[in-house]
Design a protein around this motif. Sequence first.
Motif, PDB file in Angstrom:
ATOM      1  N   HIS A   1      -7.810 -25.955 -18.836  1.00  0.00           N
ATOM      2  CA  HIS A   1      -6.600 -26.247 -19.591  1.00  0.00           C
ATOM      3  C   HIS A   1      -5.431 -25.527 -18.942  1.00  0.00           C
ATOM      4  O   HIS A   1      -5.476 -24.330 -18.728  1.00  0.00           O
ATOM      5  CB  HIS A   1      -6.747 -25.797 -21.029  1.00  0.00           C
ATOM      6  CG  HIS A   1      -5.556 -26.147 -21.827  1.00  0.00           C
ATOM      7  ND1 HIS A   1      -5.334 -27.428 -22.258  1.00  0.00           N
ATOM      8  CD2 HIS A   1      -4.500 -25.419 -22.204  1.00  0.00           C
ATOM      9  CE1 HIS A   1      -4.190 -27.453 -22.899  1.00  0.00           C
ATOM     10  NE2 HIS A   1      -3.671 -26.262 -22.880  1.00  0.00           N
ATOM     11  N   THR A   2      -4.391 -26.288 -18.614  1.00  0.00           N
ATOM     12  CA  THR A   2      -3.210 -25.651 -18.038  1.00  0.00           C
ATOM     13  C   THR A   2      -1.986 -26.118 -18.795  1.00  0.00           C
ATOM     14  O   THR A   2      -2.005 -27.146 -19.451  1.00  0.00           O
ATOM     15  CB  THR A   2      -3.043 -26.016 -16.561  1.00  0.00           C
ATOM     16  OG1 THR A   2      -2.994 -27.426 -16.476  1.00  0.00           O
ATOM     17  CG2 THR A   2      -4.173 -25.490 -15.719  1.00  0.00           C
ATOM     18  N   GLY A   3      -0.946 -25.328 -18.640  1.00  0.00           N
ATOM     19  CA  GLY A   3       0.270 -25.587 -19.413  1.00  0.00           C
ATOM     20  C   GLY A   3       1.090 -26.730 -18.886  1.00  0.00           C
ATOM     21  O   GLY A   3       2.058 -27.135 -19.503  1.00  0.00           O
ATOM     22  N   GLY A   4       0.742 -27.253 -17.729  1.00  0.00           N
ATOM     23  CA  GLY A   4       1.579 -28.285 -17.133  1.00  0.00           C
ATOM     24  C   GLY A   4       1.835 -29.457 -18.038  1.00  0.00           C
ATOM     25  O   GLY A   4       2.928 -29.986 -18.085  1.00  0.00           O
TER      26      GLY A   4
ATOM     27  N   ALA B   1       9.150 -31.398 -12.956  1.00  0.00           N
ATOM     28  CA  ALA B   1       8.996 -30.225 -12.097  1.00  0.00           C
ATOM     29  C   ALA B   1       9.856 -29.052 -12.539  1.00  0.00           C
ATOM     30  O   ALA B   1       9.503 -27.910 -12.315  1.00  0.00           O
ATOM     31  CB  ALA B   1       9.293 -30.594 -10.653  1.00  0.00           C
TER      32      ALA B   1
ATOM     33  N   LEU C   1      11.021 -28.624 -15.812  1.00  0.00           N
ATOM     34  CA  LEU C   1      11.090 -28.553 -17.271  1.00  0.00           C
ATOM     35  C   LEU C   1      10.033 -27.590 -17.805  1.00  0.00           C
ATOM     36  O   LEU C   1       8.993 -27.404 -17.194  1.00  0.00           O
ATOM     37  CB  LEU C   1      10.827 -29.943 -17.873  1.00  0.00           C
ATOM     38  CG  LEU C   1      11.701 -31.093 -17.388  1.00  0.00           C
ATOM     39  CD1 LEU C   1      11.402 -32.334 -18.202  1.00  0.00           C
ATOM     40  CD2 LEU C   1      13.168 -30.742 -17.477  1.00  0.00           C
TER      41      LEU C   1
ATOM     42  N   ASP D   1      -2.072 -25.167  -9.864  1.00  0.00           N
ATOM     43  CA  ASP D   1      -1.018 -24.841 -10.833  1.00  0.00           C
ATOM     44  C   ASP D   1      -0.415 -23.467 -10.572  1.00  0.00           C
ATOM     45  O   ASP D   1      -0.191 -22.680 -11.478  1.00  0.00           O
ATOM     46  CB  ASP D   1      -1.561 -24.916 -12.263  1.00  0.00           C
ATOM     47  CG  ASP D   1      -1.918 -26.335 -12.634  1.00  0.00           C
ATOM     48  OD1 ASP D   1      -1.265 -27.250 -12.110  1.00  0.00           O
ATOM     49  OD2 ASP D   1      -2.853 -26.524 -13.419  1.00  0.00           O
ATOM     50  N   ARG D   2      -0.170 -23.199  -9.322  1.00  0.00           N
ATOM     51  CA  ARG D   2       0.520 -21.987  -8.893  1.00  0.00           C
ATOM     52  C   ARG D   2      -0.222 -20.703  -9.221  1.00  0.00           C
ATOM     53  O   ARG D   2       0.380 -19.670  -9.490  1.00  0.00           O
ATOM     54  CB  ARG D   2       1.937 -21.944  -9.480  1.00  0.00           C
ATOM     55  CG  ARG D   2       2.737 -23.117  -8.969  1.00  0.00           C
ATOM     56  CD  ARG D   2       4.154 -23.115  -9.432  1.00  0.00           C
ATOM     57  NE  ARG D   2       4.776 -24.334  -8.936  1.00  0.00           N
ATOM     58  CZ  ARG D   2       5.578 -24.384  -7.894  1.00  0.00           C
ATOM     59  NH1 ARG D   2       5.881 -23.290  -7.243  1.00  0.00           N
ATOM     60  NH2 ARG D   2       6.084 -25.512  -7.491  1.00  0.00           N
TER      61      ARG D   2
ATOM     62  N   HIS E   1       2.841 -33.985  -9.479  1.00  0.00           N
ATOM     63  CA  HIS E   1       1.672 -33.374  -8.873  1.00  0.00           C
ATOM     64  C   HIS E   1       0.886 -32.563  -9.895  1.00  0.00           C
ATOM     65  O   HIS E   1       0.013 -31.797  -9.540  1.00  0.00           O
ATOM     66  CB  HIS E   1       2.023 -32.559  -7.629  1.00  0.00           C
ATOM     67  CG  HIS E   1       3.125 -31.574  -7.835  1.00  0.00           C
ATOM     68  ND1 HIS E   1       4.365 -31.723  -7.288  1.00  0.00           N
ATOM     69  CD2 HIS E   1       3.171 -30.444  -8.553  1.00  0.00           C
ATOM     70  CE1 HIS E   1       5.128 -30.717  -7.649  1.00  0.00           C
ATOM     71  NE2 HIS E   1       4.437 -29.927  -8.412  1.00  0.00           N
ATOM     72  N   PHE E   2       1.229 -32.779 -11.183  1.00  0.00           N
ATOM     73  CA  PHE E   2       0.432 -32.143 -12.239  1.00  0.00           C
ATOM     74  C   PHE E   2      -0.601 -33.146 -12.742  1.00  0.00           C
ATOM     75  O   PHE E   2      -0.260 -34.105 -13.436  1.00  0.00           O
ATOM     76  CB  PHE E   2       1.325 -31.700 -13.395  1.00  0.00           C
ATOM     77  CG  PHE E   2       2.313 -30.641 -13.011  1.00  0.00           C
ATOM     78  CD1 PHE E   2       1.887 -29.376 -12.645  1.00  0.00           C
ATOM     79  CD2 PHE E   2       3.670 -30.906 -13.015  1.00  0.00           C
ATOM     80  CE1 PHE E   2       2.807 -28.403 -12.289  1.00  0.00           C
ATOM     81  CE2 PHE E   2       4.586 -29.938 -12.654  1.00  0.00           C
ATOM     82  CZ  PHE E   2       4.147 -28.676 -12.295  1.00  0.00           C
TER      83      PHE E   2
ATOM     84  N   THR F   1       7.399 -26.399 -21.069  1.00  0.00           N
ATOM     85  CA  THR F   1       6.374 -27.173 -21.769  1.00  0.00           C
ATOM     86  C   THR F   1       6.955 -28.013 -22.905  1.00  0.00           C
ATOM     87  O   THR F   1       6.618 -29.193 -23.051  1.00  0.00           O
ATOM     88  CB  THR F   1       5.310 -26.217 -22.322  1.00  0.00           C
ATOM     89  OG1 THR F   1       4.970 -25.311 -21.277  1.00  0.00           O
ATOM     90  CG2 THR F   1       4.080 -26.965 -22.738  1.00  0.00           C
TER      91      THR F   1
END
Lengths: 358, 510
Positions: free
Chosen positions: B505-508, B174, B176, B479-480, B203-204, B178
């Motif tokens: 695609h997300t950076g999480g 949470a 950190l 993702d906010r 939660h990602f 990428t």
Amino acid sequence: MMGRLLNTRTLPLLATVVVFVLIYAVCAAQYPAMLGLRVLGNLLTDNAFLGILAVGMTVVVVAGGIDLSVGAVMGLTTVALARLIEGAGLPPLAAFALVLAGGALFGAGIGAAIHVLKAPAFIVTLTAMFLARGCALLISTDSIPIHTAGYDALAGAGLALPGGGRLTLVAGIMLLTFIGGGILLHGTRFGARVFALGGNAHFAQLMGINTRSTTILVHAFCSLMAALAGIVFSLYTRSGYALTGTGVELDAIAAVVIGGTLLTGGVGGVAGSFIGVLIQGLILTWITFDGTLSSWWTKIAIGALLFVFIAVQRLILLASTRYGRSGAGPGAPTTPHPAASTPVARSSAPGAAAPSAP
Amino acid sequence: MPQTETPVVLAARGLTRQYPGVRALDGVDLTLRAGEIHALLGENGAGKSTLINLLTGAQRRDGGTIIVDGMEIDPDGPGGAVRAGIAAVYQEITLLPNLSVAQNLYLGREPTRWGLVHRAAMNRDAGALLRRFGLAIDASRPLSDFSTAVQQLIAIARAVDLSAKVLILDEPTASLDTAEVQALFTLLRTLRDQGLAIVFVTHFLDQVYALTDRITVLRNGRLVGERRTADLPRLELVSMMLGKAPTAESHLARRPATSAGTGAPLVRAEGLGRRRLVGAFDADLHAGAVLGAAGLLGSGRTETALLLFGVETADQGQLMVDGKPVTLRSPRDAIRLGFGFCPEDRKLDGIVAGLSIRENIVLALQAKRGWWRRLSSAQQHELADRYIKLLDIRTPDAEKPIQLLSGGNQQKALLARWLATDPRLLILDEPTRGIDVGAHAEIVRLLEDLRDRGMALYVISSEIEEVAAYSDRVLVMRDRAPVGLLEGDSITPAAIVNAIAAEHHTGGAA
């Protein structure tokens, strides 16, 4: 590396050393006699009880607590000693053993009360202070002189220093206490537990530290030191008096804080407290040499110094949190919510919002 | 199962934990296998934390068994769990910043020589241990010298070194970035290949698919199911978490589309956002209409409310009220504009537990009036009695401490607090969370009633069916950042779940 040398832990201690050297330089420039070993010997002897109290107080403060009862315990010890030796006719050494054991037990009780009642150390030790002072006055309201021959011998024992000074027994006990306290705090597993407890009691518990036994032992040690200070003081004055040591708990706390130990716990050490004691003694000596100033000026000087040190510590802490690491500190919320959304919580959880890559 | 199964390290069966008034965990099973990373998923209140607490001995279970390597265990504290081979690392680093790295690693088991801590040996051992975890750092330095990511790796090194069977990671990513997440994943894969059983809470969803082998989903304290990650499509996973089959018809009737919310909005957010909190989102809030916000935990749904109520200040975008630009610097500004906010965590942010129902109800109105214009005792009683009657708050009298009420009645009292200020816009975050199912309908009816009386409502909820039933528009967050706005007849539970789960695609994780 500068950062290594000047971190939040060493900077306050360094500041203390600088202040001590400065004061000593001023004193020596004005009164060259103060440089002599005679003055140094007296300084150690006169402040032996305070130094011993400061060792115990350092351990308590590093553990994140405080002990307001040490002055009263010291007073109780002197009057109890006088009664045991003069009244009951006990040999001094047996009386010493008795009061030391009593002191440790008293402290263990304080620690147990703090742990079990989850009560602030401030309140519990305030209660203990009244208790100890009351008991002391119950034993005797008058000063009881101790005339036993052995006592005089003990009190007078010491090594001659070159230049006419003496390293008395009580000064030696104080120096040994500081060495022992330093080893205890910085060299043993118990010491690591004390630092862990002061750093964050909850985390320490999560890491498997027994916070109950640590709290009890810390306070037992502090009261043991208070009893030892009482013995030293009774050797110093060859008497026992119930009102001995009124307010010295605050002098001890002042020495600890000036020595760079954080009142918030987890950071500090006895070396700084030793210098803190010497600074207080030095100021008093300087005022004595001056001869025109009221000795109460010591209090004013100590007050000013304390203020400066607290401000310095605070500023260092602020600077280190602003420029130091950014990390999830204690209390960083999993999901920001109104109550936790103080600036502190925000800055401590950077990157909580995972960046969305295109 | 076609794949060969690795041996079971930990088997928890029928775990139950009762809190006053709530069954936080109800007969939950969890099976951890050696060499597997197991995702533990669920919304707020699903029981993840309770389950972890039972495994780590932070809490005692009321029922069920935990078997580790064939032996039943009953940890009564972190020490007991560690001895049984279970250790946990949390998002919040629970190490001691004032100690050195080596001291943190070996606290309570320092190498000694002649009764004293052998510092040199300790630092040497610590360095060697950390190198195995890919950290080449000076272990004699204070922990506080290092970044959160490094501290987290140190915490993992300590946990694995203490008890190398089961490692529980509670939201480890949470805080950190990428690259740090990647480093952590590499380490976790190595540990998995060494035969460790790892529980991974996050939660990602992207991270779940990138890292884990198996998934257990909890919801409202119950087990929804355990599946192989490879066999569980994302859409189905979201449905499991939200407790709604994406194809099934809603049992809640949706009211017919109305003209509500077509005129000029009362409050309009244009590209409102705050760096590292929530990405720019638009929202139009009309009198007599409900804007719903849907999304998983951590999607940024709560953060939108924080910006709209001035709890957080926006650093981009513009908020317009009655067509005029305004800047909210604090909740006081929002209250002055006639906004009200019922936060998600009633216990933490909402009710003042020790005060009476009356005192809780008059709180916001008193704050709005200013403390020097005190409401008289008679006025306070009149207000409290009126709302207790109006909202049907079940209590013998208004002087009862609010903490003694049930969750649903506490929620109503909180609503009453804001209704007493006669707000134009009411923001509600999870108004039905932690409330008996029976009381859900009551709260929903209350919201609809407020809307019909002309109030603008912004309702954040993970109850997809309820959101779909009462909303005129639904803002979907992930993702906010906002990922969709549903309107009119396109609002169905299935459409909302689809919007949340849509593969983007997300950076999480990546």
